[in-house]
Design an enzyme around this catalytic site. Sequence first.
Site: not given
Lengths: 237, 247, 667
Positions: C41, C44, C285, C338, C454, C464
Amino acid sequence: MAKSALLKSSLAKKYWMAFTGLFLCLFLVGHLAGNLQLLAAGEGARDQFNEYALFMTTNPIVRVLSIVTFASILFHVIDGIILTVNNRKARPEGYVSFKPSTNSKWSSRNMGILGTVILAFIIIHLINFWGQMKFGGLDDTVYQTANGETVKDLYTLTIRTFQDAEMGLIWAIIYLIAMIAIGFHLYHGFGSGFQSLGINHPKYNTFVRRVGVGFAIIVPLLFAIIPFYIYFVLEKI
Amino acid sequence: MNLTLKIWRQKDAASKGGIQTYQLGGVEPDMSFLEMLDVLNQELIDKGEEPVVFDHDCREGICGTCSLQINGEPHGPDRGITTCQLHMRMFKDGDTITIEPFRAKAFPVIKDLVVDRSSFERIQQAGGYISVNTSGNTQDANSIPIPKDKADAAFYAATCIGCGACVAACKNASAMLFTSAKVSQMALLPQGEVEADRRVLAMVEQMDKEGFGNCTNTGACEIECPKGISLENIARMNREYLRASVK
Amino acid sequence: MGVLDSKVPQGPLAEKWVSHKNEINLVNPANKRNIDVIIVGTGLAGGSAAATLAELGYNVKTFCYQDSPRRAHSIAAQGGINAAKNYQGDGDSDYRLFYDTVKGGDYRAREANVYRLAEVSGNIIDQCVAQGVPFAREYGGLLDNRSFGGVLVSRTFYAKGQTGQQLLLGCYSAMNRQINRGKIKSYTRHEMLDVVLVDGKARGIIARNLVTGEIERHSAHAVVIASGGYGNVFFLSTNAMGSNVTAAWKVHKKGAFFANPCFTQIHPTCIPVSGEHQSKLTLMSESLRNDGRIWVPKKLEDAKAIREGRLKPTELAEEDRDYYLERRYPAFGNLVPRDVASRAAKERCDAGFGVNKTGEAVYLDFSDAFMRYGREAVSTQKIENASEEQIRELGVAVVEAKYGNLFQMYEKIVDENPYKTPMKIYPAVHYTMGGLWVDYNLQTTVPGLYAAGEANFSDHGANRLGASALMQGLADGYFVLPYTMGDYLANDIRTGPISTDLPEFEEAEKNIRGQMERFINTKGTKSVDYFHKRLGKIMWDKVGMSRNATGLKEAISEIKALREEFWKDVRVPGIIDGMNPELEKAGRVADFLELGELFAKDALHREESCGGHFREEHQTEEGEALRDDENFMYVAAWEYTGEPADAVLHKEDLVYENIEVKTRSYK
């Protein structure tokens, strides 16, 4: 690395293309200024133009410039051919459907064809005048300069060429076609030259573009007017 | 909608490919272009045929994986989007759509509509970075103030998604827009200025090696770029390169 | 403590990481050259780990299924990245970021890990700026910040709506530097299909070259899994089409415990589903909630009229609108975390107030923001007697500058102009907090096998917060793994190169080939997508935003049955030895079909509501989540024993010494 970069890299080829192209734009201005004298009528016209022609063929600075001009044309042509060949190679298998007209201007995509037309014209043009000047054909018309020298009479040659009963109008039309090609070539080439040399700034882009468009219209137009003027308007000699 | 699809099929890199024609019904205007291809593939699988292979991943226009030359234009007729963001409402019932891979010597076809864009990777590897180590012991982020307009210009150059539409659209298959976007981003920032000369020379050298064509400033790349990367970047690279090569 | 040792260092919270770094083993530079590391992977987490490990001198091999590391799905993150820089002087600190993250995660994350995350967050920004990441700036030339859901300070750094892209490109440029140096070998269009254990340690992987189909063996002294999350188990999610659980699942089957699989984040601001053909969902976003107000009609008949197209939202009077988040959570309003925002949307839509054809959408309205920004512009530009229309236009321009790309994206997909009519949004699966269990060193239960980003379970608990995923991925990769892996690798300096001819490699390769052959030879009647869609429907309906015991039990048996059907009836066209996306998908869906069951099992066992996990049986009278700290304040780490149903539960108790555990309230 830096040295070969300036000779061999793709960008270097572009710089040379732009540099010679923009130089040739300057040449066009000079050439046009001279040619416009052909529009003058009357007795003095012949003297004035021939004196000018004499100056252009004898002045050392002009001679150097003319060599640079020829070299520029040659370089522009050869560089153009190399670029075109490279660019063809960059896409060996073409598209079945390709619609470049949706994203770019016709002139920008056909600089090679336009350039070829212009090159053909330059050859014709040189044969018509420069060749005649250098290699005879003008023996019946000579011109006596102020200093008493005898030189070939380019003015008469030019006027006769375009006033020729059979060929005069044909020449004018050929020249017109060539000027249209130059117009389109300049329409893309002028701005493109600036872009290739890295001269692109949001503040001045509009200005450069407008000057380019103006140049591409005005210069070839004035050139194209001359043969027709000579054929239709100027007193026959 | 009912569509006629003319799609380039090619077994693998070594095989010769060709256009095949498919009829597809039941296409809805709200579908994305790739969802339309999903429907076609489902039909092909159900018929026991091999589905059409195409590159795609995020399907939201940011990863740069999807490509496709659609009716002669990269990412299709709409502007400012990638193929995955193209919607079928751009087409009419009865349309014929030609779908081909991006074409360039430097983008060889792998299979069907998938091309190998690793030439882009190698251009970036040649110098598309700032040589700082990743220790985190760099100076405080706010110790280098950067004028907003410069930072914004660097950002816009950096939004390139590396999809290759610029190459596909260019009649010369030139990679100037892509390369110049990367060069510009770094050249505009004080952090990147230090090695700007070395970077631009190395990246252009690699770009040439990969067999891309030359830029003739047609501007097709800018129009077709899904992120609207500006030709100004190409001029900046021309400038940077000229400066670096006369030094 | 059982079999799980979190290896959290002793000492005060704020000193743990520093003292740990001081005490762990290092590998000397000459020896690093003899050590190989595999990273699976290149988002980031993986990309930054690769760059730093290579920088330190290790030989790194990276693997990604995409055609370039730059295309990993980190690239799609929009909003921003948190860091406790306190540039705004609004009272931010490492502790506050730590506190917000633990609270936002509903007290289900490990304290020491989260504190370390907050501690290195500032470094990330320094690092990225040094790399040339063009963050948004103010006119003074300094970095700009914005605020995000669930917090009371402005600590989010951003690059328009493309922060993930910019960070990933920064990270990729650091990788490129190492690729150019020969320290990273990047394998693109390669998919890891198994991990190879030798003497119980991770010593390599089996990967398939997705172009040639060749099955390859790669050895190393340690393996890092940074393959992202498993949101695609729901078929429809905001993940990329290729995002998958295979790498994580395969290592789980080889002994790495899988933690808290049921903790899944459903993101509130996504574009609603438009039809059956939908292949993925698009997120917008969360930063939009800074200026947009969320509402549904107050009256059921209005909602019905809107759904049937008889009424336009702009025609509805102010008093007939229900700004339900502002009503229910006055302190945080539209900026609640969220999970809270998503559930509230679902609650309203379930009650019949949904505003699109399917009844599964709420409005996100910018009309107030247009006027507010417009009035601001009028006063700064000293315009007198501005008309309402003029003010609105000025405001639209401000909003366009801030969110233009998001508005444009919305318009392209939905074909409605969001400047004229409010946007419609609905929650969608977005991020998975659960993942491979790791200790403080980010090592899984398999020695030499690490998990980052992740793919691990570590820092976000049950939910999160916005702009924290990028932070965690980069923290793990740039600043944690390079140290902690050294501690393990210090014992490997005499090992020398690991042969790929070992029987363990042979065995693993044989199994993979066997699986591939089985796919091709099944010659069933249904495509891979058919099964994936059915799995997704079970997951969304029964293991989605709210869950109950009956539904979860049904899900478990349905998934099991579906898995059996899949293996009997899947049709995978094409060949093994060549490019074959259907074959790739088949492998991924096979793993999702196993994970899905464990996911539901985990959700069933967790008899409480916390964060992204909402059990209908456990809620307050007002419908808020009801946590059970007494019985469930632990990490559920599952050990694979043959079938997902037989997975064995191991508990890592969570101890909060530096934070007072409270009911999470955003009222």
